[in-house]
Scaffold this motif. Structure first.
Motif, PDB file in Angstrom:
ATOM      1  N   UNK A  69      38.179  27.703  40.876  1.00  0.00           N
ATOM      2  CA  UNK A  69      37.000  28.204  39.998  1.00  0.00           C
ATOM      3  C   UNK A  69      37.868  29.668  39.453  1.00  0.00           C
ATOM      4  N   UNK A  70      38.660  30.370  40.352  1.00  0.00           N
ATOM      5  CA  UNK A  70      39.142  31.346  40.288  1.00  0.00           C
ATOM      6  C   UNK A  70      40.335  30.936  39.280  1.00  0.00           C
ATOM      7  N   UNK A  71      40.933  30.298  39.380  1.00  0.00           N
ATOM      8  CA  UNK A  71      41.897  29.973  38.218  1.00  0.00           C
ATOM      9  C   UNK A  71      41.278  29.856  36.913  1.00  0.00           C
ATOM     10  N   UNK A  72      40.162  28.845  36.914  1.00  0.00           N
ATOM     11  CA  UNK A  72      39.132  28.756  35.220  1.00  0.00           C
ATOM     12  C   UNK A  72      38.906  30.348  34.864  1.00  0.00           C
ATOM     13  N   UNK A  73      38.300  31.305  35.562  1.00  0.00           N
ATOM     14  CA  UNK A  73      38.124  32.948  34.996  1.00  0.00           C
ATOM     15  C   UNK A  73      39.320  33.552  34.885  1.00  0.00           C
ATOM     16  N   UNK A  74      40.622  33.632  35.358  1.00  0.00           N
ATOM     17  CA  UNK A  74      41.564  33.346  34.885  1.00  0.00           C
ATOM     18  C   UNK A  74      42.094  33.369  33.793  1.00  0.00           C
ATOM     19  N   UNK A  75      41.817  31.805  33.368  1.00  0.00           N
ATOM     20  CA  UNK A  75      42.738  31.212  32.329  1.00  0.00           C
ATOM     21  C   UNK A  75      42.176  31.890  31.172  1.00  0.00           C
ATOM     22  N   UNK A  76      40.289  31.920  31.319  1.00  0.00           N
ATOM     23  CA  UNK A  76      39.408  32.187  30.261  1.00  0.00           C
ATOM     24  C   UNK A  76      39.760  33.834  29.848  1.00  0.00           C
ATOM     25  N   UNK A  77      39.855  34.613  30.974  1.00  0.00           N
ATOM     26  CA  UNK A  77      40.117  36.361  30.636  1.00  0.00           C
ATOM     27  C   UNK A  77      41.180  36.404  29.587  1.00  0.00           C
ATOM     28  N   UNK A  78      42.418  34.975  30.785  1.00  0.00           N
ATOM     29  CA  UNK A  78      43.716  35.581  29.815  1.00  0.00           C
ATOM     30  C   UNK A  78      44.081  34.494  28.399  1.00  0.00           C
ATOM     31  N   UNK A  79      42.784  33.861  27.582  1.00  0.00           N
ATOM     32  CA  UNK A  79      42.219  33.723  26.417  1.00  0.00           C
ATOM     33  C   UNK A  79      41.349  34.235  25.288  1.00  0.00           C
ATOM     34  N   UNK A  80      40.245  34.598  25.635  1.00  0.00           N
ATOM     35  CA  UNK A  80      39.787  35.867  25.176  1.00  0.00           C
ATOM     36  C   UNK A  80      40.994  37.529  24.752  1.00  0.00           C
ATOM     37  N   UNK A  81      41.407  38.004  25.931  1.00  0.00           N
ATOM     38  CA  UNK A  81      42.014  38.936  25.681  1.00  0.00           C
ATOM     39  C   UNK A  81      43.527  38.544  24.434  1.00  0.00           C
TER      40      UNK A  81
END
Length: 399
Positions: free
Chosen positions: A273-285
């Motif tokens: 789930x941490x990966x999901x957060x990192x990937x989502x933040x990376x995608x948005x930015x």
């Protein structure tokens, strides 16, 4: 502008550049290449950081001193060249943004088990809302700074839990087991992923929009460009060591979502789930950075692009999303995006180097000779490396 305001814009420019580079493509490229080249990939990472610093110092200094965006500088170097540069940047931006939205879909798939296409649509709508706000620049600066800090902290924590072979990685930074020529494809790709195409202009254009221009700001801008690359460098090293710790343990990365494996391996379901957060933040930015910078290359061509800047950005994101939904293949697209932008880099950097010697563009500013030489070597190197790696890039697409 007060010192406090200037520093605020500085942080915004640094993190806009850094988080534009630390996108889903960044994660996916590093995962795939670490699995393929193991500790030898350390050489490509360090070499790319050295190249990146030289590229950013050249581009940011010339943009800031001239007070003009990349396409305006190019048109003064050679009439009509600005249109070519803008076209290449926007093409590369589309390649990246399509992949970024695919990464966004993967991130939300991890967090909420949504279909990848639905996740991409949700991020599309979210980022369009940001750019529909009148003073979206301030919101953009805050979001990319938060995203950058979250990604670095979470990735660093997971890296420590994978126990990578630090000594082996350090030795192969200089003496890789792989042939140096073999490492050209990953090198071109990750250079393209950090300073290729639109990324090299992201922070510079943000500073121009903020009015931080002129010879008096050269030192300030130089520090900002180096800090941007070093911020990216910290994340890249953390990611590489994290993946290296996993693959040297005999674990095979998930071919459909390779960047997720270390998080799951090190911390189980919580890590996933941490990966999901990192990937989502990376995608948005990254979607924010790509869209903002790509469309900034149109703003000087006609008043309509300036007047409806936010709407053109929204259109850019929407078209990228539709192309992704039609094509799919997010992992392949993310790797190809870096390679495409790496091949664009020699053109835009050559333009900037010529501009640095034209008084009609930079006035009485004297661009350091060592930077000019560094830039020229980088141009020659990236041209040669791109030619050698081209066959593998084509094979990657058709396979």
């Amino acid at each position: 502008m007060t010192s406090k305001e200037r520093n605020k814009f500085l942080r915004g420019a640094i993190f806009l550049m850094a988080t534009s580079a630390i996108g889903p493509a960044f994660l996916t490229q590093t995962a795939s290449f670490t699995q393929d080249y193991m500790a030898s990939f350390a050489f490509a990472i360090v070499a790319s950081l050295v190249i990146d610093i030289g590229v950013q110092l050249n581009i940011w200094r010339v943009i800031s001193v001239s007070g003009q965006r990349g396409q305006e500088i190019a048109n003064k170097v050679l009439p009509g060249l600005g249109y070519l540069v803008a076209g290449l940047i926007i093409f590369g931006g589309f390649a990246f943004n399509i992949g970024n939205l695919g990464g966004a879909g993967l991130g939300l798939n991890v967090l909420f088990d949504l279909p990848v296409e639905i996740g991409a649509i949700i991020i599309t709508v979210f980022t369009i809302i940001i750019f529909s706000v009148r003073h979206f620049g301030r919101i953009m600066d805050v979001i990319v700074q938060i995203a950058g800090v979250v990604m670095i902290l979470m990735t660093g924590y997971v890296m420590l839990n994978t126990d990578p072979p630090y000594t082996e990685a350090l030795v192969q930074t200089i003496f890789p087991e792989e042939n140096y020529v073999v490492l050209l494809l990953p090198l071109v790709t990750i250079v393209g992923g950090t300073v290729g195409g639109y990324i090299s202009f992201a922070g510079g254009h943000r500073l121009v929009d903020a009015g931080i221009t002129g010879k008096e700001n050269v030192g300030f801008v130089s520090n900002a460009s180096v800090l941007g690359i070093l911020t990216t460098g910290v994340m890249r090293v953390f990611l590489f060591l994290m993946f290296l710790g996993v693959v040297t343990s005999g674990i095979t990365l998930d071919e459909n979502n390779p960047a997720a494996t270390p998080f799951l391996y090190a911390l189980g379901d919580v890590g996933y789930y941490m990966f999901g957060i990192v990937l989502t933040f990376a995608a948005i930015s990254s979607v924010i950075g790509v869209a903002y910078t790509s469309i900034s290359f149109l703003r000087s061509f006609h008043p309509i692009f300036e007047k409806y800047n936010g709407w053109f950005i929204a259109g850019f994101i929407t078209i990228s999303s539709l192309i992704f939904i039609a094509i799919g293949e997010p992992v392949t697209l993310l790797i190809l995006a870096g390679a495409v932008n790496g091949m664009i880099l020699p053109i835009v950097l050559t333009t900037i180097l010529i501009a640095s010697r034209k008084k009609s563009i930079v006035g009485d500013y004297r661009h350091p000779t060592w930077l000019l030489v560094f830039g020229a070597i980088t141009v020659l190197f990236t041209i040669g490396a791109s030619i050698i790696a081209f066959e593998e890039i084509v094979a990657l697409w058709f396979n």
